[in-house]
Design a protein around this motif. Structure first.
Motif, mmCIF file in Angstrom:
data_model
loop_
_atom_site.group_PDB
_atom_site.id
_atom_site.type_symbol
_atom_site.label_atom_id
_atom_site.label_comp_id
_atom_site.label_asym_id
_atom_site.label_seq_id
_atom_site.Cartn_x
_atom_site.Cartn_y
_atom_site.Cartn_z
ATOM 1 N N GLU A 5 -4.596 7.850 0.270
ATOM 2 C CA GLU A 5 -4.741 9.136 -0.417
ATOM 3 C C GLU A 5 -5.455 10.154 0.470
ATOM 4 O O GLU A 5 -5.118 11.345 0.458
ATOM 5 C CB GLU A 5 -5.524 8.959 -1.717
ATOM 6 N N GLU A 6 -6.420 9.685 1.227
ATOM 7 C CA GLU A 6 -7.223 10.575 2.067
ATOM 8 C C GLU A 6 -6.639 10.736 3.473
ATOM 9 O O GLU A 6 -7.292 11.268 4.362
ATOM 10 C CB GLU A 6 -8.662 10.056 2.142
ATOM 11 N N ARG A 7 -5.419 10.269 3.668
ATOM 12 C CA ARG A 7 -4.674 10.441 4.930
ATOM 13 C C ARG A 7 -5.358 9.753 6.104
ATOM 14 O O ARG A 7 -5.255 10.198 7.246
ATOM 15 C CB ARG A 7 -4.460 11.930 5.233
ATOM 16 N N LEU A 14 -7.601 0.313 0.524
ATOM 17 C CA LEU A 14 -6.491 0.860 1.302
ATOM 18 C C LEU A 14 -5.769 1.973 0.535
ATOM 19 O O LEU A 14 -5.309 2.950 1.141
ATOM 20 C CB LEU A 14 -5.512 -0.248 1.680
ATOM 21 N N ASP A 15 -5.674 1.841 -0.772
ATOM 22 C CA ASP A 15 -5.051 2.900 -1.582
ATOM 23 C C ASP A 15 -5.803 4.219 -1.408
ATOM 24 O O ASP A 15 -5.202 5.282 -1.250
ATOM 25 C CB ASP A 15 -5.042 2.513 -3.063
ATOM 26 N N LEU A 46 2.462 -1.754 5.162
ATOM 27 C CA LEU A 46 1.148 -2.372 5.031
ATOM 28 C C LEU A 46 0.995 -3.029 3.663
ATOM 29 O O LEU A 46 1.283 -2.411 2.636
ATOM 30 C CB LEU A 46 0.065 -1.300 5.233
ATOM 31 N N PHE A 47 0.531 -4.277 3.655
ATOM 32 C CA PHE A 47 0.260 -5.022 2.430
ATOM 33 C C PHE A 47 -1.192 -5.505 2.436
ATOM 34 O O PHE A 47 -1.700 -5.943 3.470
ATOM 35 C CB PHE A 47 1.160 -6.257 2.319
ATOM 36 N N VAL A 93 0.835 -1.206 0.000
ATOM 37 C CA VAL A 93 0.000 0.000 0.000
ATOM 38 C C VAL A 93 0.871 1.257 0.000
ATOM 39 O O VAL A 93 0.492 2.297 -0.525
ATOM 40 C CB VAL A 93 -0.951 -0.017 1.215
ATOM 41 N N HIS A 94 2.033 1.147 0.589
ATOM 42 C CA HIS A 94 3.018 2.234 0.542
ATOM 43 C C HIS A 94 4.388 1.581 0.528
ATOM 44 O O HIS A 94 4.508 0.357 0.626
ATOM 45 C CB HIS A 94 2.864 3.184 1.744
#
Length: 303
Positions: A166-168, A161-162, A150-151, A138-139
């Motif tokens: 993006e939305e913090r 999760l993506d 995180l996966f 995810v990052h």
């Protein structure tokens, strides 16, 4: 908490009170914020059932209903070579996992020749457990940065999760040891980051770069060595963001020779210490702390 479980390759969950009165379309689009392409595919495949019957996406769901989403986990792992690694897992369930990445390995391969990565190790681990799915980071963390990553275990969960990232809504906090003493005990660095056209991997603060925001808090200072330990929290996730920002304000990381740090530590002194978020399917609060896997120069307790 939402009752969820993996049934063969399917996702089964019991609708909680928070989702009572929504349509299936609203759950997919507004709550999980899945991509339009994914929602369209689920509709075409007639992949969602309620209480053991296939229903249209206009169906209103109610607390206690049993939803089944078919073939969420019927994916093959990407074409990664299996590389057995000793990985410390900080959290794992049927849908996602958090690994504590050691320094010195890549998060994922950039070419087929790269096999000694954290992702390769996770693919090997899941295949040994006979788990199907698509491993998706995810990052990322730089090769020489350690800590929590995180996966997702499927592209379905990865999509959710993506968007949360993006939305913090996924909070990442790092600990770093830098050169020098800060004038303020806490602050925010807001400076756009772009590529350095004179160096293939280096980034720099640039007015034409992407917005980047880093918050920091000083937690310790070693006067003898003129070093500070800080916590950093990201609002954005640009490549080398913390390294670039701290160098920009005159406090490069120990060991980060690419951005002006002195080689007093064998790598950049940066560790992803804390990770927290609300689980997208169970709605539980997930909070982990990643321990150091090497002799990280921890200044806690020094003044």
């Amino acid at each position: 908490m939402v009752q969820t479980k993996k049934v063969n390759n399917h996702l089964q969950l019991i609708i909680p009170d928070d989702w009572d009165g929504l349509t299936i379309e609203q759950l997919l689009k507004e709550v999980w914020q899945l991509p339009k392409k994914r929602i369209h595919q689920l509709r075409m495949d007639k992949a969602i059932g309620m209480n053991e019957r296939i229903v249209p996406f206009s169906e209103v769901i109610h607390s206690g209903d049993c939803m089944l989403i078919e073939n969420i986990f019927n994916e093959h792992h990407a074409n990664f070579s299996r590389t057995k690694k000793d990985i410390q897992f900080l959290y794992e369930d049927d849908f996602l996992l958090i690994a504590n990445k050691p320094a010195g390995i890549l998060t994922h391969p950039n070419t087929r020749d790269e096999t000694n990565t954290l992702t390769n190790g996770i693919v090997s681990y899941l295949q040994e457990k006979n788990e199907r799915g698509k491993v998706q980071h995810v990052h990322r963390l730089d090769k020489d940065t350690s800590g929590a990553i995180l996966f997702a275990k499927s592209s379905f969960v990865g999509s959710i999760l993506d968007r949360m990232l993006e939305e913090r809504r996924i909070k990442r906090t790092y600990t770093a040891v830098v050169h020098g003493k800060f004038e303020k005990m806490r602050g925010t660095i807001q400076a756009p980051i772009g590529r350095n056209r004179h160096h293939p991997t280096r980034r720099r603060v640039s007015k034409n770069g992407q917005d980047a925001i880093t918050h920091y808090q000083v937690i310790s200072f070693d006067a003898r060595n003129n070093q500070s330990q800080i916590l950093c929290r990201l609002d954005t996730g640009r490549t080398h963001q913390i390294r670039v920002h701290l160098s920009h304000i005159g406090h490069p990381l120990l060991g980060d020779v690419l951005y002006g740090g002195q080689p007093v530590f064998y790598r950049q002194a940066l560790h992803a210490k804390y990770l927290s978020f609300t689980h997208p399917l169970t709605l539980e609060k997930v909070q982990v702390e990643a321990s150091y896997l090497d002799d990280f120069p921890d200044l806690l307790g020094e003044k």
